[in-house]
Design a protein around this motif. Structure first.
Motif, short mmCIF file in Angstrom:
data_model
loop_
_atom_site.label_atom_id
_atom_site.label_comp_id
_atom_site.label_asym_id
_atom_site.label_seq_id
_atom_site.Cartn_x
_atom_site.Cartn_y
_atom_site.Cartn_z
N THR A 33 36.26 43.41 41.50
CA THR A 33 36.60 44.03 42.78
C THR A 33 35.36 44.54 43.49
O THR A 33 34.27 44.64 42.90
CB THR A 33 37.59 45.20 42.53
N ASP A 34 35.50 44.83 44.77
CA ASP A 34 34.54 45.60 45.57
C ASP A 34 33.12 45.06 45.53
O ASP A 34 32.17 45.79 45.27
CB ASP A 34 34.57 47.07 45.13
N THR A 66 40.41 42.03 43.60
CA THR A 66 41.27 43.05 44.21
C THR A 66 40.59 43.73 45.40
O THR A 66 40.58 44.95 45.52
CB THR A 66 41.73 44.10 43.17
N GLY A 67 40.06 42.94 46.30
CA GLY A 67 39.71 43.42 47.63
C GLY A 67 38.31 43.97 47.82
O GLY A 67 37.54 44.16 46.89
N GLY A 98 41.30 44.26 50.65
CA GLY A 98 40.96 45.66 50.48
C GLY A 98 41.06 46.39 51.80
O GLY A 98 41.51 45.84 52.81
N HIS A 211 44.56 46.78 45.98
CA HIS A 211 43.25 47.40 46.14
C HIS A 211 43.30 48.92 45.96
O HIS A 211 42.64 49.47 45.09
CB HIS A 211 42.66 47.07 47.51
N SER A 272 43.81 47.87 40.00
CA SER A 272 43.37 48.21 41.35
C SER A 272 41.85 48.21 41.42
O SER A 272 41.16 48.01 40.42
CB SER A 272 43.93 49.57 41.76
N HIS A 274 38.78 49.79 44.63
CA HIS A 274 38.62 50.85 45.62
C HIS A 274 37.67 51.96 45.20
O HIS A 274 36.79 52.35 45.97
CB HIS A 274 40.00 51.42 45.97
#
Length: 339
Positions: A33-34, A66-67, A98, A211, A272, A274
């Motif tokens: 992610t991210d 996940t974004g 996200g 996200h 998730s 974020h």
């Protein structure tokens, strides 16, 4: 791997042998992610190089993001370039949005970001039903042994900031601000899909990817940092691995998704992103709540949070191994192993 069928809001896949026979086998998911690809080319290449190393080393069946992957000035162009990068791996991949990838709920900008990626043959992402909040509410059904459901992966658009029209309709406080929440029509869709899967396959166990973490992540940590910068865990959870170096950036409003998860009894783990320097996996009230490992370098790091050296940073990927009987194991891999 092979795509068996696809419709508006679901795609069904299976591992197959050289003759196309569906295997009664396990399944490996690599998630992260991210990445926050902006305008620093050197840091972008570093992130992509590390990511490719993990993919080659672990040979996953599916990659899930996940974004907050791309937020550069040339977002559509960079989205296509990233899709081309993923296609070179030869691995099937998918994603959810996200809060930084689009500044709108249902506009053309977000539509274009989705459509420019899902034209690539290994990308499983779908726009989903048009009557639901956002883009990218869909599920991936993993089949084994010809017609048995190994696991379903539910993907949700968790939005960006709270939108006024949903505050009143969902009974949220009038003064609520900041991050968004999962909407009623998304939860109704989730319940409908679980019901349909059980009618078709009987048992229907699932994972969930989004996200912005749901509110229950806040029940896991005590929001008072220790001297080492870590936030201690509460006694409400069983820690599998990882640490918390920041508070949870969930919505201020709990729309009830976790209660629905418990009611339906299908979803075993929620993944998730974020919060970039939280990388824990815990069991809370019988459900795994997981932060996907952040792989980005154009974000804040543990250097900013607690003055850690890069050899102690948490950048990396999350590996989920699903056994043929549906049991699973979740583990971490760190970029620092390649420094």
């Amino acid at each position: 791997m092979k795509i068996l069928c696809q419709d508006e809001d679901s795609v069904t896949i299976a591992r197959v042998d050289a003759n196309g026979k569906i295997l009664d086998d396990g399944f490996r998911i690599l998630s992260s992610t991210d990445f926050h690809f902006g305008d620093d080319t050197a840091l972008r290449f570093k992130c992509m190089d590390m990511f490719m190393k993990h993919i080659k080393a672990t040979t996953p069946d599916l990659v899930v993001l996940t974004g907050d992957i791309i937020q550069s000035k040339f977002q559509h162009f960079d989205a296509i370039q990233f899709a081309q990068f993923m296609e070179k791996t030869g691995v099937y991949w998918t994603f959810v949005f996200g809060n930084h990838e689009a500044r709108e709920e249902k506009g053309r900008f977000k539509h274009l970001l989705m459509s420019c990626k899902n034209t690539f043959p290994h990308c499983l992402a779908l726009e989903g039903r048009k009557d639901l909040f956002g883009y990218g509410n869909y599920c991936i059904n993993i089949i084994k042994n010809e017609n048995e459901l190994l696991k379903t992966l539910f993907m949700f658009d968790s939005g960006r900031d709270v939108i006024e029209e949903y505050v009143k309709s969902h009974g949220a406080p009038a003064d609520i601000k900041n991050y968004d929440f999962i909407k009623n029509n998304q939860m109704d869709w989730y319940k409908e899909k679980i019901t349909a899967l059980r009618e078709k396959y009987g048992e229907a166990k699932s994972f969930m990817y989004m996200h912005i973490p749901i509110k229950e992540y806040e029940e896991i940590i005590i929001p008072e940092p220790m001297k080492n910068g870590q936030y201690p865990f509460t006694d409400k959870c069983q820690v599998v691995y990882g640490k918390a170096y920041e508070t949870v950036g969930s919505s201020q409003f709990n729309s009830g998704l976790f209660d629905l998860i418990k009611e339906l009894g299908s979803t075993e783990a929620v993944f998730s992103g974020h919060d970039h320097v939280n990388d824990f996996c815990v069991v809370y009230d019988g459900v795994y709540l997981v932060y996907n490992q952040n792989n980005g370098y154009e974000t804040y790091t543990l250097d900013e949070k607690c003055e850690c050296e890069e050899k102690d940073w948490v950048q990396g990927v999350t590996i989920t191994d699903i056994s043929p009987d549906g049991a699973f194991d979740i583990s971490q891999r760190f970029n620092r192993m390649y420094l």
